[in-house]
Design a protein around this motif. Sequence first.
Motif, PDB file in Angstrom:
ATOM      1  N   VAL A 189       0.717  -1.139  -0.079  1.00  0.00           N
ATOM      2  CA  VAL A 189       0.125  -0.016  -0.040  1.00  0.00           C
ATOM      3  C   VAL A 189       0.938   1.275   0.062  1.00  0.00           C
ATOM      4  O   VAL A 189       1.867   1.187   0.753  1.00  0.00           O
ATOM      5  CB  VAL A 189      -1.043   0.091   1.234  1.00  0.00           C
ATOM      6  CG1 VAL A 189      -0.138   0.172   2.708  1.00  0.00           C
ATOM      7  CG2 VAL A 189      -1.915   1.001   1.142  1.00  0.00           C
ATOM      8  N   GLU A 193      -2.644   6.056   0.353  1.00  0.00           N
ATOM      9  CA  GLU A 193      -3.716   5.150   0.174  1.00  0.00           C
ATOM     10  C   GLU A 193      -4.180   4.853   1.454  1.00  0.00           C
ATOM     11  O   GLU A 193      -3.662   4.463   2.331  1.00  0.00           O
ATOM     12  CB  GLU A 193      -3.329   4.147  -0.604  1.00  0.00           C
ATOM     13  CG  GLU A 193      -2.746   4.034  -1.986  1.00  0.00           C
ATOM     14  CD  GLU A 193      -2.357   2.841  -2.648  1.00  0.00           C
ATOM     15  OE1 GLU A 193      -3.275   2.084  -2.770  1.00  0.00           O
ATOM     16  OE2 GLU A 193      -1.143   2.813  -2.908  1.00  0.00           O
ATOM     17  N   ALA A 195      -6.059   2.458   3.710  1.00  0.00           N
ATOM     18  CA  ALA A 195      -6.264   0.915   3.858  1.00  0.00           C
ATOM     19  C   ALA A 195      -6.180   0.384   5.199  1.00  0.00           C
ATOM     20  O   ALA A 195      -5.868   1.452   6.358  1.00  0.00           O
ATOM     21  CB  ALA A 195      -5.003   0.317   3.178  1.00  0.00           C
ATOM     22  N   ARG A 197      -4.397  -1.167   7.991  1.00  0.00           N
ATOM     23  CA  ARG A 197      -2.906  -1.020   8.588  1.00  0.00           C
ATOM     24  C   ARG A 197      -2.734  -1.702   9.867  1.00  0.00           C
ATOM     25  O   ARG A 197      -1.607  -1.317  10.427  1.00  0.00           O
ATOM     26  CB  ARG A 197      -2.176   0.301   8.204  1.00  0.00           C
ATOM     27  CG  ARG A 197      -2.414   0.945   6.827  1.00  0.00           C
ATOM     28  CD  ARG A 197      -1.908   2.408   6.706  1.00  0.00           C
ATOM     29  NE  ARG A 197      -2.155   2.947   5.501  1.00  0.00           N
ATOM     30  CZ  ARG A 197      -1.037   3.351   4.517  1.00  0.00           C
ATOM     31  NH1 ARG A 197       0.163   3.092   5.041  1.00  0.00           N
ATOM     32  NH2 ARG A 197      -1.264   3.832   3.374  1.00  0.00           N
ATOM     33  N   VAL A 300      -2.782  -4.642   3.028  1.00  0.00           N
ATOM     34  CA  VAL A 300      -1.980  -3.710   2.601  1.00  0.00           C
ATOM     35  C   VAL A 300      -1.078  -4.457   1.384  1.00  0.00           C
ATOM     36  O   VAL A 300      -0.240  -3.686   1.002  1.00  0.00           O
ATOM     37  CB  VAL A 300      -1.027  -3.456   3.836  1.00  0.00           C
ATOM     38  CG1 VAL A 300      -1.870  -2.385   4.851  1.00  0.00           C
ATOM     39  CG2 VAL A 300      -0.014  -4.466   4.373  1.00  0.00           C
TER      40      VAL A 300
END
Length: 382
Positions: A189, A193, A195, A197, A300
């Motif tokens: 990733v 971005e 996401a 995580r 990710v």
Amino acid sequence: MDSGRSIISDKVIQSVGPVHRSSHRSSDASGPSSPRAAELATTEHSDGSPAELPASPVRVASGQSHHGAAAVLPPYSGPSDASLDRSPPLKGPQHYPGLPVLDYRLYAPPGFELSADATTVAGRAAHLSENARALAALLRSLATVPPKPQVLIQGTRGRGRVDFALRLNLMNLLVPADPRDRLDYLRCVGRDEVALRGGGEPGLKPDFGVDGGLEAWCDRFVRDPASVKSFALERVVANLDTNWIEGQVRSLVAATEYKGQVAVQFPVAHARVVVQNPERHGRFLASVTTLFASKSRYEVIKAVWPFATARSGEPARRCLVQSERTWWEEWRDPIKYAMATKRQGWVTNEDKLECIMESKGKGISMIDWGPESDPGTHNNWA
């Protein structure tokens, strides 16, 4: 008794063909008839059964037969017990005629289960939640096989009456014949971005960079103290112009004067690999505990499988196997013929072969779809 023994021996010899005896062979019926038979005779078990079978029918005299007759062993074809087969396991890609050259065992890793819709494999092996290097190695390995993109085409009328429901497999368009032409890659990733995580909400932190971040993310997952955590690898298809394909499908259906509703979808099977930490309690207690425990999800990493080097319309675009237009020209008639026969199932190379060899699908313009009030067939479109 001697004459009976001689008759039986002669019949056995005739059944297996002539046996050439050396001139110094003893007339004793219990002796070996050939050097190979002598070798077998020295490897008999205590019960008289041979320890090894010959590769071709061999006449072996047995001194333990109450008739004194020669025994004939059957042709050797393989051990009857599968556990006796010590052939080494296959390694690397498997070659199946007509299929992409891939290691298909990677779609079902040991200890993983495939979901009912064939989109996700999930596993709870303890070492994958405790060893970052093992987790990274597994993910890199599983990223070397592509997802299975499909085209689903369905026509319905009335109250859920299904006139046709077609499926086509596009996976071969992602794997060129020459492995050196493959363009798939593993991607982490990016900084900007959003996401998952770690934790339960998407975000922008932490960030380990797009390149070389897999090991760092795996290490963070292993060190995460959350009682419920998961790490996902997503296989994605890039640069396939699904809008153009959908437009061609809808135009083809409209040309048959179909009056129902048409759905064109592009689902992807074998799209996700999920590693979860082991359940600390029984399945029931774990499901109850999960409702209240802290959850940490990592999404990710992506294995990107390009259909082409660039998006449709961009300069210098090159398709790995064939363009969307070429694919459509090959499959237009098979799709039309499948619709005309009101199929509900896969459209395969066999359909394409029939269209090429027998001109099926050509010349079909209008299709008699029958009355709309007909109850027809209902299908659960997925």
